[in-house]
Write a protein that holds these residues in place. Sequence first.
Motif, mmCIF file in Angstrom:
data_model
loop_
_atom_site.group_PDB
_atom_site.id
_atom_site.type_symbol
_atom_site.label_atom_id
_atom_site.label_comp_id
_atom_site.label_asym_id
_atom_site.label_seq_id
_atom_site.Cartn_x
_atom_site.Cartn_y
_atom_site.Cartn_z
ATOM 1 N N SER A 7 0.794 -1.405 -0.041
ATOM 2 C CA SER A 7 0.167 0.092 0.055
ATOM 3 C C SER A 7 0.760 1.197 0.183
ATOM 4 C CB SER A 7 -1.071 -0.059 1.220
ATOM 5 O OG SER A 7 -0.115 0.015 2.402
ATOM 6 N N SER A 8 2.104 1.206 0.241
ATOM 7 C CA SER A 8 2.964 2.411 0.319
ATOM 8 C C SER A 8 4.388 2.356 -0.650
ATOM 9 C CB SER A 8 3.539 2.599 1.772
ATOM 10 O OG SER A 8 3.984 1.434 2.005
ATOM 11 N N LEU A 9 3.925 1.661 -1.878
ATOM 12 C CA LEU A 9 5.179 1.722 -2.783
ATOM 13 C C LEU A 9 5.290 3.111 -3.448
ATOM 14 C CD1 LEU A 9 4.441 -1.694 -4.393
ATOM 15 C CD2 LEU A 9 6.271 -1.276 -2.997
ATOM 16 N N LEU A 10 5.692 4.013 -2.821
ATOM 17 C CA LEU A 10 5.892 5.511 -3.260
ATOM 18 C C LEU A 10 7.322 5.725 -3.907
ATOM 19 C CD1 LEU A 10 3.850 7.992 -3.732
ATOM 20 C CD2 LEU A 10 4.934 8.883 -1.586
ATOM 21 N N VAL A 11 7.372 6.153 -5.093
ATOM 22 C CA VAL A 11 8.760 6.383 -5.554
ATOM 23 C C VAL A 11 8.951 7.900 -5.748
ATOM 24 C CG1 VAL A 11 10.032 6.441 -7.778
ATOM 25 C CG2 VAL A 11 8.745 4.234 -7.333
ATOM 26 N N THR A 12 9.829 8.452 -4.977
ATOM 27 C CA THR A 12 9.953 9.780 -4.976
ATOM 28 C C THR A 12 11.667 10.236 -5.653
ATOM 29 O OG1 THR A 12 8.609 10.164 -2.954
ATOM 30 C CG2 THR A 12 10.015 11.850 -3.670
ATOM 31 N N ASP A 132 2.948 6.410 -7.344
ATOM 32 C CA ASP A 132 2.908 4.904 -6.948
ATOM 33 C C ASP A 132 3.504 4.114 -7.943
ATOM 34 O OD1 ASP A 132 2.082 2.308 -6.346
ATOM 35 O OD2 ASP A 132 -0.093 3.119 -5.274
ATOM 36 N N LEU A 133 4.497 3.212 -7.371
ATOM 37 C CA LEU A 133 5.306 2.484 -8.251
ATOM 38 C C LEU A 133 4.195 1.210 -9.297
ATOM 39 C CD1 LEU A 133 7.608 0.798 -9.381
ATOM 40 C CD2 LEU A 133 7.828 -0.251 -7.197
ATOM 41 N N ARG A 134 2.876 1.153 -8.281
ATOM 42 C CA ARG A 134 2.052 0.123 -9.159
ATOM 43 C C ARG A 134 1.378 0.505 -10.285
ATOM 44 N NH1 ARG A 134 -0.998 -0.527 -3.624
ATOM 45 N NH2 ARG A 134 -0.912 1.561 -3.930
ATOM 46 N N ARG A 135 1.715 2.045 -10.609
ATOM 47 C CA ARG A 135 1.042 2.487 -11.942
ATOM 48 C C ARG A 135 2.107 2.176 -12.972
ATOM 49 N NH1 ARG A 135 -2.190 7.888 -11.309
ATOM 50 N NH2 ARG A 135 -3.045 6.973 -12.704
ATOM 51 N N VAL A 136 3.441 2.028 -12.761
ATOM 52 C CA VAL A 136 4.202 1.699 -13.940
ATOM 53 C C VAL A 136 4.753 0.236 -13.815
ATOM 54 C CG1 VAL A 136 4.989 4.213 -14.155
ATOM 55 C CG2 VAL A 136 6.277 2.555 -12.540
ATOM 56 N N ARG A 146 10.130 6.580 -18.978
ATOM 57 C CA ARG A 146 10.479 7.929 -18.998
ATOM 58 C C ARG A 146 9.319 8.807 -18.994
ATOM 59 N NH1 ARG A 146 13.974 10.114 -16.940
ATOM 60 N NH2 ARG A 146 15.490 10.788 -18.267
ATOM 61 N N LEU A 147 8.626 8.551 -20.231
ATOM 62 C CA LEU A 147 7.670 9.645 -20.648
ATOM 63 C C LEU A 147 6.447 9.928 -19.253
ATOM 64 C CD1 LEU A 147 6.187 11.545 -22.450
ATOM 65 C CD2 LEU A 147 4.865 9.819 -23.538
ATOM 66 N N PHE A 148 6.210 8.817 -18.774
ATOM 67 C CA PHE A 148 5.389 8.855 -17.352
ATOM 68 C C PHE A 148 6.121 9.503 -16.397
ATOM 69 C CE2 PHE A 148 4.201 7.506 -13.328
ATOM 70 C CZ PHE A 148 2.773 7.354 -13.478
ATOM 71 N N GLU A 149 7.075 9.302 -16.148
ATOM 72 C CA GLU A 149 8.057 10.090 -15.096
ATOM 73 C C GLU A 149 8.137 11.680 -15.456
ATOM 74 O OE1 GLU A 149 10.872 7.538 -12.352
ATOM 75 O OE2 GLU A 149 11.793 8.549 -13.829
ATOM 76 N N LEU A 150 8.236 12.063 -16.920
ATOM 77 C CA LEU A 150 8.275 13.347 -17.080
ATOM 78 C C LEU A 150 7.039 13.940 -17.012
ATOM 79 C CD1 LEU A 150 10.360 12.842 -20.305
ATOM 80 C CD2 LEU A 150 11.075 14.240 -18.606
ATOM 81 N N MET A 151 5.807 13.251 -17.333
ATOM 82 C CA MET A 151 4.712 13.833 -17.249
ATOM 83 C C MET A 151 4.302 14.137 -15.671
ATOM 84 S SD MET A 151 2.046 12.257 -20.079
ATOM 85 C CE MET A 151 2.432 10.590 -19.610
ATOM 86 N N MET A 152 4.645 13.193 -14.855
ATOM 87 C CA MET A 152 4.440 13.214 -13.473
ATOM 88 C C MET A 152 4.898 14.635 -12.799
ATOM 89 S SD MET A 152 2.016 10.949 -12.491
ATOM 90 C CE MET A 152 1.304 11.441 -14.154
ATOM 91 N N GLN A 153 5.905 15.126 -13.444
ATOM 92 C CA GLN A 153 6.597 16.264 -12.761
ATOM 93 C C GLN A 153 5.528 17.429 -12.874
ATOM 94 O OE1 GLN A 153 10.787 17.281 -13.547
ATOM 95 N NE2 GLN A 153 10.312 16.082 -15.221
ATOM 96 N N PHE A 154 4.560 17.449 -13.770
ATOM 97 C CA PHE A 154 3.723 18.280 -14.265
ATOM 98 C C PHE A 154 2.096 17.736 -13.698
ATOM 99 C CE2 PHE A 154 7.496 19.183 -16.520
ATOM 100 C CZ PHE A 154 7.821 20.360 -16.391
ATOM 101 N N LYS A 155 1.944 17.110 -12.914
ATOM 102 C CA LYS A 155 0.511 16.442 -12.540
ATOM 103 C C LYS A 155 -0.205 17.365 -12.039
ATOM 104 C CE LYS A 155 2.105 14.254 -8.580
ATOM 105 N NZ LYS A 155 2.470 12.904 -7.706
ATOM 106 N N SER A 156 0.252 18.554 -11.470
ATOM 107 C CA SER A 156 -0.796 19.496 -10.973
ATOM 108 C C SER A 156 -1.326 20.455 -12.250
ATOM 109 C CB SER A 156 0.182 20.495 -9.999
ATOM 110 O OG SER A 156 1.045 21.280 -10.708
ATOM 111 N N THR A 157 -0.512 20.490 -13.267
ATOM 112 C CA THR A 157 -1.318 21.192 -14.249
ATOM 113 C C THR A 157 -1.761 20.206 -15.695
ATOM 114 O OG1 THR A 157 0.837 21.474 -15.467
ATOM 115 C CG2 THR A 157 0.257 23.043 -13.854
#
Length: 244
Positions: A7-12, A132-136, A146-157
């Motif tokens: 439940s806590s597979l968070l990649v930062t 969440d690591l489970r998303r990838v 790589r594209l997923f991570e690049l997009m996640m930098q701007f998930k607020s917008t």
Amino acid sequence: MSSKEPSSLLVTKANDLISASYRLTLQEQRLLLAAIAQVDPRKPMPSKITVTAASFSEIYGIPIRFAYTNLKEAADSLYERDIQTFDGKNRTRIRWVYKATYAEGEGRVTLNFTVDVIPYLSMLNSKLTSYDLRRVANLNSMHSFRLFELMMQFKSTGILIIEVEKLRTLLDLGDSYKRFNNLRQRVIAPSIAEIMAKSGIAITYQTITEGKAVKSLIFRFQEATQLRLSLEDGLEAIQAESLG
């Protein structure tokens, strides 16, 4: 090693690390993310992190016998992998790990991250990206990762604007896919399709041209559930208007 529940597979990661250029195999990337998910980005970095075949199998949904093989292969090659950063004047190469140990017969890999990488993973307070690591976990292409991570930098917008050459550099494509049509067909379109199918994100993109050349890309993305709900709300509004 500090273990984490599923439940806590968070990649930062620090955004500067996501924006660096590097090349990894699929299994190397999976091993690194499984290790990084054990790091609390607010605290000092552990001296070593262990990933077991059992956890690797569970995270990525692969048979345990393949997890043993994949871990060993990733550990054998990860030591040689590096990250390239460029500050406008200097290009720097740093290794991910200074030690990668595979315990024969025990199905576990222990990683020791280099002192150069640690600031990108621990004691982070700002300019960071988490997901969440489970998303990838089910992605099979490094370009998709790589594209997923690049997009996640701007998930607020929900908007990523990037120059084509910058994207090629971050994906470490070298001389491959220099023509945009090839890049679109072999890299961009398959990555978008895989992310949409496996990570629950709806993505569209448009090109910005100078003359006949495509110079930049604008990716727009949002949670697929949000898109579905907004479409349903729009349909209900239309239906209500027609009834009124």
